[in-house]
Design a protein around this motif. Sequence first.
Motif, mmCIF file in Angstrom:
data_model
loop_
_atom_site.group_PDB
_atom_site.id
_atom_site.type_symbol
_atom_site.label_atom_id
_atom_site.label_comp_id
_atom_site.label_asym_id
_atom_site.label_seq_id
_atom_site.Cartn_x
_atom_site.Cartn_y
_atom_site.Cartn_z
ATOM 1 N N GLY A 73 0.813 -1.211 0.000
ATOM 2 C CA GLY A 73 0.000 0.000 0.000
ATOM 3 C C GLY A 73 0.847 1.261 0.000
ATOM 4 N N TYR A 74 2.157 1.105 -0.016
ATOM 5 C CA TYR A 74 3.091 2.226 -0.073
ATOM 6 C C TYR A 74 4.420 1.726 -0.617
ATOM 7 N N TRP A 104 -0.436 4.943 6.277
ATOM 8 C CA TRP A 104 0.556 4.434 5.325
ATOM 9 C C TRP A 104 1.959 4.949 5.670
ATOM 10 N N ARG A 145 8.074 7.416 2.272
ATOM 11 C CA ARG A 145 7.136 6.566 1.536
ATOM 12 C C ARG A 145 6.276 7.387 0.583
ATOM 13 N N ASN A 176 2.446 6.934 -1.037
ATOM 14 C CA ASN A 176 1.202 6.210 -0.840
ATOM 15 C C ASN A 176 0.783 5.529 -2.142
#
Length: 190
Positions: free
Chosen positions: A52-53, A117, A136, A138
């Motif tokens: 998810g990231y 995230w 990170r 997203n």
Amino acid sequence: MECNYVMTNPSNTLRRLKPDLTPYLFHFTGGSDPSGNMKSILSHKKLISSKGYLCFTDSPLTMLGEELKYMDNFPRPMYSQYGIGFVRDVLITDFGCRPVIYGDENEQKIIDASLLWRYEPLDVVSHDYTWLREWRINGDVFDFSTIESSNIVVVAPNEEALQDIITDVDFDVDFDYDSDTKESHPYLVY
């Protein structure tokens, strides 16, 4: 669209004075075939994640050697000596890249769900990965096909490995030397 983030950001003055700062964020490959993974990343111009990231580090290349050696002792190394770096300011401005929020479980509970995230657990005894200096983006896919090649660097263990991973990609590698920092910087030439 050409952007000159590296030249215009006033923080670059401080980055030149502190060897632990870098204008790049790096993503390193892992798995059983890191060279093959890097070839795939370069040919598709995408990073893909199931978390998810997508993860990056702001550790300068000049300081990653010891970190990579340290991770060789892990049962499954977190990443290899193959990676790709992007100008930090491009990732922040154009792709929403943000630093990880390290905290304990009580802090996790107060973080808005839309920011989870970015969260990474922190327990100085059993789960302390702050040394990764993680950032990170997203999402599950980071398409970097719109980023100019002058804002991208490719990392490999040596020049032979670097030439091997770019043979099927339509670019070459060149190097420039910064006499102020006494560092050599590879860059891609399309």
